[in-house]
Design a protein around this motif. Structure first.
Motif, PDB file in Angstrom:
ATOM      1  N   LEU A  46       0.845  -1.188   0.000  1.00 50.50           N
ATOM      2  CA  LEU A  46       0.000   0.000   0.000  1.00 50.50           C
ATOM      3  C   LEU A  46       0.878   1.235   0.000  1.00 50.50           C
ATOM      4  O   LEU A  46       0.693   2.167  -0.760  1.00 50.50           O
ATOM      5  CB  LEU A  46      -0.852   0.001   1.268  1.00 50.50           C
ATOM      6  CG  LEU A  46      -1.933  -1.058   1.362  1.00 50.50           C
ATOM      7  CD1 LEU A  46      -2.552  -1.026   2.728  1.00 50.50           C
ATOM      8  CD2 LEU A  46      -2.975  -0.802   0.296  1.00 50.50           C
ATOM      9  N   LEU A  47       1.880   1.178   0.890  1.00 56.52           N
ATOM     10  CA  LEU A  47       2.729   2.331   1.081  1.00 56.52           C
ATOM     11  C   LEU A  47       3.449   2.711  -0.205  1.00 56.52           C
ATOM     12  O   LEU A  47       3.398   3.856  -0.649  1.00 56.52           O
ATOM     13  CB  LEU A  47       3.729   2.022   2.192  1.00 56.52           C
ATOM     14  CG  LEU A  47       4.669   3.142   2.562  1.00 56.52           C
ATOM     15  CD1 LEU A  47       3.876   4.360   2.967  1.00 56.52           C
ATOM     16  CD2 LEU A  47       5.587   2.700   3.672  1.00 56.52           C
ATOM     17  N   SER A  48       4.079   1.696  -0.839  1.00 59.55           N
ATOM     18  CA  SER A  48       4.879   2.028  -2.010  1.00 59.55           C
ATOM     19  C   SER A  48       4.004   2.576  -3.122  1.00 59.55           C
ATOM     20  O   SER A  48       4.406   3.472  -3.863  1.00 59.55           O
ATOM     21  CB  SER A  48       5.626   0.789  -2.476  1.00 59.55           C
ATOM     22  OG  SER A  48       4.721  -0.165  -2.942  1.00 59.55           O
ATOM     23  N   GLY A  49       2.801   2.036  -3.202  1.00 53.19           N
ATOM     24  CA  GLY A  49       1.892   2.519  -4.230  1.00 53.19           C
ATOM     25  C   GLY A  49       1.659   4.017  -4.071  1.00 53.19           C
ATOM     26  O   GLY A  49       1.789   4.792  -5.020  1.00 53.19           O
ATOM     27  N   VAL A  50       1.380   4.392  -2.840  1.00 55.73           N
ATOM     28  CA  VAL A  50       1.091   5.803  -2.597  1.00 55.73           C
ATOM     29  C   VAL A  50       2.341   6.642  -2.803  1.00 55.73           C
ATOM     30  O   VAL A  50       2.297   7.720  -3.404  1.00 55.73           O
ATOM     31  CB  VAL A  50       0.550   5.978  -1.161  1.00 55.73           C
ATOM     32  CG1 VAL A  50       0.130   7.409  -0.949  1.00 55.73           C
ATOM     33  CG2 VAL A  50      -0.611   5.051  -0.921  1.00 55.73           C
ATOM     34  N   GLY A  69      -3.937   1.873 -13.461  1.00 52.06           N
ATOM     35  CA  GLY A  69      -4.270   0.791 -12.543  1.00 52.06           C
ATOM     36  C   GLY A  69      -3.899   1.176 -11.129  1.00 52.06           C
ATOM     37  O   GLY A  69      -4.640   0.962 -10.189  1.00 52.06           O
ATOM     38  N   GLU A  70      -2.736   1.777 -11.059  1.00 54.06           N
ATOM     39  CA  GLU A  70      -2.249   2.138  -9.746  1.00 54.06           C
ATOM     40  C   GLU A  70      -3.206   3.116  -9.058  1.00 54.06           C
ATOM     41  O   GLU A  70      -3.474   3.026  -7.881  1.00 54.06           O
ATOM     42  CB  GLU A  70      -0.888   2.787  -9.923  1.00 54.06           C
ATOM     43  CG  GLU A  70      -0.038   2.741  -8.705  1.00 54.06           C
ATOM     44  CD  GLU A  70       1.299   3.326  -9.054  1.00 54.06           C
ATOM     45  OE1 GLU A  70       2.053   2.631  -9.728  1.00 54.06           O
ATOM     46  OE2 GLU A  70       1.570   4.458  -8.678  1.00 54.06           O
ATOM     47  N   ASP A 100       3.063   7.172  -6.339  1.00 51.39           N
ATOM     48  CA  ASP A 100       2.067   8.097  -6.831  1.00 51.39           C
ATOM     49  C   ASP A 100       2.463   9.530  -6.549  1.00 51.39           C
ATOM     50  O   ASP A 100       2.465  10.391  -7.431  1.00 51.39           O
ATOM     51  CB  ASP A 100       0.767   7.792  -6.082  1.00 51.39           C
ATOM     52  CG  ASP A 100      -0.389   7.746  -7.025  1.00 51.39           C
ATOM     53  OD1 ASP A 100      -0.134   7.543  -8.221  1.00 51.39           O
ATOM     54  OD2 ASP A 100      -1.523   7.900  -6.574  1.00 51.39           O
ATOM     55  N   VAL A 101       2.829   9.773  -5.307  1.00 52.66           N
ATOM     56  CA  VAL A 101       3.155  11.132  -4.899  1.00 52.66           C
ATOM     57  C   VAL A 101       4.431  11.596  -5.569  1.00 52.66           C
ATOM     58  O   VAL A 101       4.521  12.706  -6.085  1.00 52.66           O
ATOM     59  CB  VAL A 101       3.290  11.192  -3.364  1.00 52.66           C
ATOM     60  CG1 VAL A 101       3.824  12.546  -2.942  1.00 52.66           C
ATOM     61  CG2 VAL A 101       1.961  10.914  -2.714  1.00 52.66           C
ATOM     62  N   LEU A 102       5.432  10.710  -5.609  1.00 53.00           N
ATOM     63  CA  LEU A 102       6.725  11.104  -6.141  1.00 53.00           C
ATOM     64  C   LEU A 102       6.652  11.422  -7.618  1.00 53.00           C
ATOM     65  O   LEU A 102       7.329  12.310  -8.122  1.00 53.00           O
ATOM     66  CB  LEU A 102       7.732   9.989  -5.928  1.00 53.00           C
ATOM     67  CG  LEU A 102       8.582  10.143  -4.692  1.00 53.00           C
ATOM     68  CD1 LEU A 102       9.484   8.957  -4.551  1.00 53.00           C
ATOM     69  CD2 LEU A 102       9.393  11.416  -4.782  1.00 53.00           C
ATOM     70  N   LEU A 103       5.824  10.698  -8.324  1.00 54.99           N
ATOM     71  CA  LEU A 103       5.748  10.921  -9.754  1.00 54.99           C
ATOM     72  C   LEU A 103       4.738  12.005 -10.083  1.00 54.99           C
ATOM     73  O   LEU A 103       4.325  12.162 -11.223  1.00 54.99           O
ATOM     74  CB  LEU A 103       5.397   9.616 -10.461  1.00 54.99           C
ATOM     75  CG  LEU A 103       6.436   8.527 -10.200  1.00 54.99           C
ATOM     76  CD1 LEU A 103       5.994   7.219 -10.811  1.00 54.99           C
ATOM     77  CD2 LEU A 103       7.799   8.937 -10.729  1.00 54.99           C
TER      78      LEU A 103
END
Lengths: 166, 978
Positions: B850-854, B933-934, B857-860
């Motif tokens: 979950l964490l890495s997904g977010v 998807g993400e 998301d934020v970083l990109l």
């Protein structure tokens, strides 16, 4: 991350035990005992590292230092450097030494809460936040001041009990 | 009321009193503590805060150092922590932090108190609340307090800010959506000029990277800047740890960091930093030859240092590099070997591991030999470490490094004779395993096992019993390779076997059965031969002291073995079996005898040891020894003993009383007996193969079989059946029918033991060459005396000898990696499809965290629609946009660093890229690429915020997204890097 900090004497009596991952108290006692079991068998001139995988699970490392009658033990995972942890023990002990003016085991026995205050300034939730003993002492002194200011009653009771025990 | 509370306060023991009390009551500490806890239980209910908090403090102390339970005080702790006075608040916080966990029900009550204290103007109260959150924060606390943490991240006080940064780790872990709120502010702090702040934030990223490095690749430029600019060792260590993770993901990044790291390595005085550099290079940058070379030079400095810590770490560094660059280990082999005799157990262990990493098929024998000699002189613990690592190295990948299994069998035998050997279980397993897998090793193994079984001293060591069990099984199962079954029988029945566990004794009895049948069978064959040659000769067999004769190692035994086994093969001939079962007439029986006789007349000359006398004797000892066992309390032993006795009853009269009956009757009776014996022999001669671990899965479940019944009590029933005994026969029921069935099924596998001719002759040949490894049977007991006693104080020169020994051998066999010219090809090792040949490196599961997904998301810069109600707050939004701007300046900075001259265009470039990200958001969504998807996934996450617990279908969805995700990412990252 640091998993746990322990201080115990050479008889295996714990003087400080802090676990940054929650452990039930029985488990804590068991861990302290097994760490002591490993440490008491080690000579003085050997390395300060112990393989602790069997006690704390794979990937954990244990570094300890032996001062007078006490063992200082840090347990941590792969995100810490072994030699840096050894230095950190040194920082911790130096800070204690400055706070208590030539620290000995008795200081550590009787200053349970101050000990925690000092440690909490160095390690916060398993992460090293402060490595300068001067900064740590500054914070600890301010906290002590704040405590005694808010604790008139506690001081009275303390002096009474001191009188009673005489 | 007031009066009582003052009294309570006045006469209450405080923590100091408690500690004094405990110290005085050395003898009945536990009693004193339980009394104190009684007192605390009373005091803690007091309405007077000082009394209550003193009680709580005592309880925390007892809980922390004496293991007292303090769960009953949870609510009181919450009360004390809400006191406005700092002194009590601190006691309350300490108790809560120490004792609360996710299962504490009252944890729900502290949210507001924490929020209040996080907003306090007193920085030490804020600090208490942050410490508490970082230790016990759960999903709810993390979610509810995210706004407060966010505010504190921009605190002007360094004291607060560093703790707020550190607490973010816990908040992210418990509530990944907090990343949307806090991440930008966290990243901002990577630019901080305050070293304490910088080290706190790098510390957080180091922890995050360990869990999922890929998400943080875009931040590489910031970390690179710290790596190049910082002078703070703590900080550099953490940054190196981050790069150790990132460099393995992005080769271009590795190329960029390798030079700065080498520079650090050359420059730094601090050993901790130096070691971190070495570790980073060896683990993550091992393709860069020059860097590795430099690191190995530095490792050598560690190895020669007097500080045992450095020596230990140096050895550890070598074991990191061993799989990829063995030369680094070989270059330092002298140190490694010297360390084997170091005073420090850790160092010894590490050097042992390194030594085992050097093992190859060309030097395994010699390294093992030296190590075994070393083990004989070591303390028990290290001795077993040595044995354990030899065993595990040798059996790796189905005995990959072993070419000469006869040697290995004798090595196993030698290990057993090491006085401190406690590796019973492993050796047991390996003996049985190689016996079943490697056909060619069986004769040698049977010989080794025989030496173990005949030694009564071994029975006295309970650690070896499991090995003896394996030896007994091998001797019974492959008795045809035994040089002297009579001696074996005596060994299996020696009185001291009563020291064995019942389960192992049962194996012994079963082996007795096999040996007995083998002897009876051989005897009958032998006699048939004799009678076919000269029937009159039978009674006039020269009575001889068989055992005296057997015990002297007759030189022609070796040669007699081959015919003996051939003789047996003939009896397995399907024709014979068909005949003897199909037609019971004496004539046919005679035919069979003749055909047998023809095949084995040559054998009968050598194999005249199965005399009538000896067989009678054999039956007598068996009956004598097993008689008492048939009344054993252990059901396994009893059953097996009765089986054997039943068998002896059945054929004894017919075989053993030839004088009473006439010649013809005799012949007839013996045929009857020989039929029974043959049947049994056939039953036992079916080869037991190793069983694949997945074999059971391939058996279809029969209809109507209920597998869901509770079988928990089955374990207690089957607990003592541990050994792989295939079958036990009940002779008293239908011996013939059963045996026939078995022998029928055996028919196909009859030719399997064929190669024993070759193998035995090979064995003889082998013995001639490697006589060294084979302790002749008479000498076997004496041979162990050649070794110095285990705890002999080791003289230094002897020790050096050892070291030199090893040195020499490593010089010979390690340096040139050419194959030794093997006189003997490696025997076939039976493999099953169930065996995993290599430790299939478990693919690092792409963490659909979950964490890495977010984070990604934020970083990109790909913020989805903020769907959580909380993130709609204005404060939050402003933070987010601010963060975004910041990120873009970050980008410009990083580009500036690479191309110093072109500042402006870069800036434009990055900002345009940012806008591109934004504008392309929708397009992408329509294209249905990975990003899409993400994002969907993230929305999904918010819908079920606590989805940690119920991810089921969601997870599958994530997985499916993963590869796409990576693909979509790769074109993005390099932009950030360069």
């Amino acid at each position: 991350m640091i998993k746990s900090v322990m201080v115990m004497n050479t008889q295996g009596k714990p003087r400080l035990a802090k676990f940054y991952d929650f452990q039930p108290v029985e488990k804590q006692q068991e861990l302290i005992r097994s760490v002591f079991g490993v440490l008491c068998g080690r000579a003085d001139n050997v390395s300060n590292f112990v393989e602790a995988d069997s006690i704390f699970g794979p990937g954990t490392r244990l570094v300890y230092k032996h001062f007078a009658t006490l063992y200082f033990v840090f347990i941590f995972d792969s995100s810490e450097n072994e030699l840096a942890m050894l230095d950190l023990i040194q920082v911790f002990v130096e800070t204690l030494d400055k706070c208590f003016k030539n620290v000995c085991e008795l200081d550590i026995v009787y200053n349970y809460s101050k000990l925690h205050t000092i440690l909490d300034e160095i390690i916060f939730g398993g992460q090293v936040l402060e490595t300068s003993s001067i900064e740590v002492i500054k914070a600890v002194e301010e906290i002590s001041k704040l405590e005694s200011a808010s604790n008139a009653i506690a001081l009275v009771s303390k002096s009474v009990s001191g009188w009673r025990s005489r | 009321m007031a009066g009582t509370s003052i009294m309570e306060t006045l006469f209450q023991r405080d923590l100091d009193d408690l500690i004094k009390g405990i110290r005085q009551q050395q003898i009945k500490e536990s009693l004193f503590i339980s009394k104190a806890i009684e007192e605390i239980r009373r005091e803690i209910k007091s309405t007077d805060l000082p009394t209550k908090s003193a009680a709580l403090q005592k309880l925390s102390y007892l809980s922390s150092l004496h293991g007292a339970d303090m769960s009953f005080a949870a609510f009181h702790a919450v009360e004390v922590m809400s006191s406005p006075q700092f002194f009590y608040k601190k006691i309350g916080y300490h108790a809560v932090t120490q004792s609360f966990n996710d299962d504490t029900p009252v944890i729900l009550l502290i949210t507001n108190q924490l929020r209040k204290d996080l907003n306090s103007s007193n920085q030490f109260e804020v600090s208490l609340a942050l410490e508490c959150l970082s230790r016990i924060g759960n999903v709810d606390l993390a979610r509810d307090l995210t706004p407060e943490v966010f505010t504190l991240l921009s605190s002007s006080k360094v004291f607060i800010k560093k703790k707020a940064i550190a607490v973010v780790l816990r908040v992210f872990e418990k509530y990944p959506d907090a990343v949307r709120v806090c991440f930008k502010r966290l990243v901002e702090n990577l630019e901080s000029s305050e070293p304490v702040i910088l080290s706190a934030v790098v510390g957080v990223f180091c922890e995050l990277c360990l869990k999922d490095p890929r998400s943080y690749l875009p931040l590489a430029p910031e970390f690179y800047k710290i790596l190049v600019d910082s002078k703070n060792n703590w900080l550099l260590i953490k940054v190196l740890k981050i790069f150790a993770k990132l460099a393995t993901l992005e080769p271009r990044l590795a190329k960029r960091v390798v030079e700065p790291i080498c520079e650090l390595m050359r420059r730094t005085e601090a050993k901790s930093l130096l070691f971190e550099c070495i570790r980073t290079v060896l683990s993550s940058l091992s393709e860069y030859e020059s860097a590795v070379k430099l690191a190995v030079v530095k490792v050598r400095e560690f190895l020669v240092d007097d500080d045992p810590n450095l020596k230990y770490l140096g050895l550890q560094a070598l074991s990191i590099i061993a799989p990829k660059h063995l030369w680094a280990v070989l270059e330092n082999k002298d140190f490694v070997i010297k360390s084997l005799s170091d005073g420090d157990y850790n160092i010894k262990l590490e050097s042992l591991r390194l030594l085992m990493s050097m093992v190859s098929e060309s030097n395994v024998a010699e390294i093992s030999r030296v190590l075994i000699n070393y083990a004989l002189k070591s303390d028990p613990e290290f001795c077993n470490q040595i044995l354990g690592s030899i065993l595990s190295t040798c059996c790796r990948n189905l005995y990959e490094v072993i070419v000469d299994f006869d040697w290995y069998a004798s090595l196993l035998g030698e290990m057993v004779r090491i006085p401190h050997c406690q590796k019973g279980e492993e050796i047991e397993h390996q003996i049985i395993d190689i016996a079943m897998r490697v056909k060619d090793v069986r004769p040698a193994l049977v010989h080794v096992c025989r030496n173990l079984l005949i030694d009564p001293a071994l029975l006295g060591n309970p650690f070896l019993h499991r090995i003896l069990s394996a030896a007994a099984w091998v001797s019974g199962e492959y008795v045809e390779f035994s040089r002297n079954p009579f001696e074996l029988m005596e060994a299996l029945l020696q009185p001291r076997t009563n020291l064995l566990l019942p389960s192992i004794r049962a194996v012994y009895v079963q082996s007795v059965f096999k040996v007995l049948i083998f002897c009876a069978h051989s005897y009958l064959l032998h006699k048939e031969n004799i009678s076919s040659v000269n029937t009159d000769n039978l009674a006039s067999e020269v009575p001889e002291s068989v055992f005296a004769r057997m015990s002297c190692e007759n030189s022609d035994f070796a040669t007699s073995e081959a015919p003996a086994s051939s003789e047996q093969h003939d009896s397995f001939n399907p024709r014979n079996i068909n005949q003897s079962f199909g037609d019971l007439s004496i004539e046919n029986g005679g035919d069979a005898t003749v055909s047998n006789g023809q095949a084995s007349t040559s054998a009968s000359l050598g194999r005249n040891s199965f005399t009538h006398e000896s067989i009678v004797n054999l039956f007598n000892i068996v009956e004598l020894a097993l008689g008492p066992l048939s009344r054993s309390h252990d059901v396994e032993i009893q059953e097996r003993a009765r089986n054997v006795l039943g068998f002896t009853d059945l054929i004894e009269q017919e075989i053993l009383n030839p004088v009473v009956q006439g010649e013809e009757n005799l012949a007839r009776a013996e045929t009857e007996a020989s039929r029974v014996v043959k049947l049994m022999c056939d039953a036992f001669s079916e080869e037991l193969g190793p069983v694949s671990t997945s074999a059971q899965d391939r058996v279809p479940v029969p209809d109507g079989l209920l597998l869901k019944e509770n079988l928990a009590d089955l374990e207690t029933i089957c607990g003592d059946i541990q050994l792989p005994l295939s079958s036990s026969f009940s002779l008293s029921s239908t011996p013939l029918g059963e045996a026939v069935d078995i022998s029928r099924t055996n028919l196909q596998s009859k030719d399997e033991t064929e190669p024993s001719h070759e193998s035995t002759s090979l064995l003889a040949e082998h013995r001639k060459r490697h006589g060294l490894y084979y302790l002749a049977s008479e000498k076997s007991e004496g041979a162990s005396n050649d070794y110095p006693p285990a705890n002999d104080p080791m003289s230094q020169d002897k020790l050096n000898d050892d070291a030199e020994d090893l040195l020499k051998l490593t010089e010979q066999s390690l340096a040139p990696k050419k194959k030794p010219n093997q006189a003997k090809p490696r025997p076939v090792v039976l493999k099953l499809d169930g065996d995993e040949i290599s430790i299939a490196a478990k693919k690092p599961e792409l963490k659909g965290d979950l964490l890495s997904g977010v984070v990604q998301d934020v970083l990109l810069g790909n913020d989805g629609v903020p769907s959580s109600s909380r993130s709609n707050r204005s404060e939050n939004l402003s933070g987010k946009s601010k963060g975004k701007e910041k990120l873009s300046t970050d980008l410009s900075l990083e580009t500036k660093e690479n191309v110093p001259g072109e500042k402006m265009p870069d800036h434009v470039n990055t900002s345009s890229r940012r806008s591109k990200h934004r504008s392309h958001g929708k397009e992408r969504r329509q294209k249905g690429q990975g990003k899409d998807g993400e994002e969907k996934e993230d929305n999904g996450q918010k819908e079920k915020r606590k989805s940690n617990h119920h991810r089921g279908k969601h997870k599958a969805h994530q997985r499916a997204d993963e590869p796409l995700n990576v693909v979509a990412q790769t074109p993005v990252i390099p932009d950030f890097l360069l």
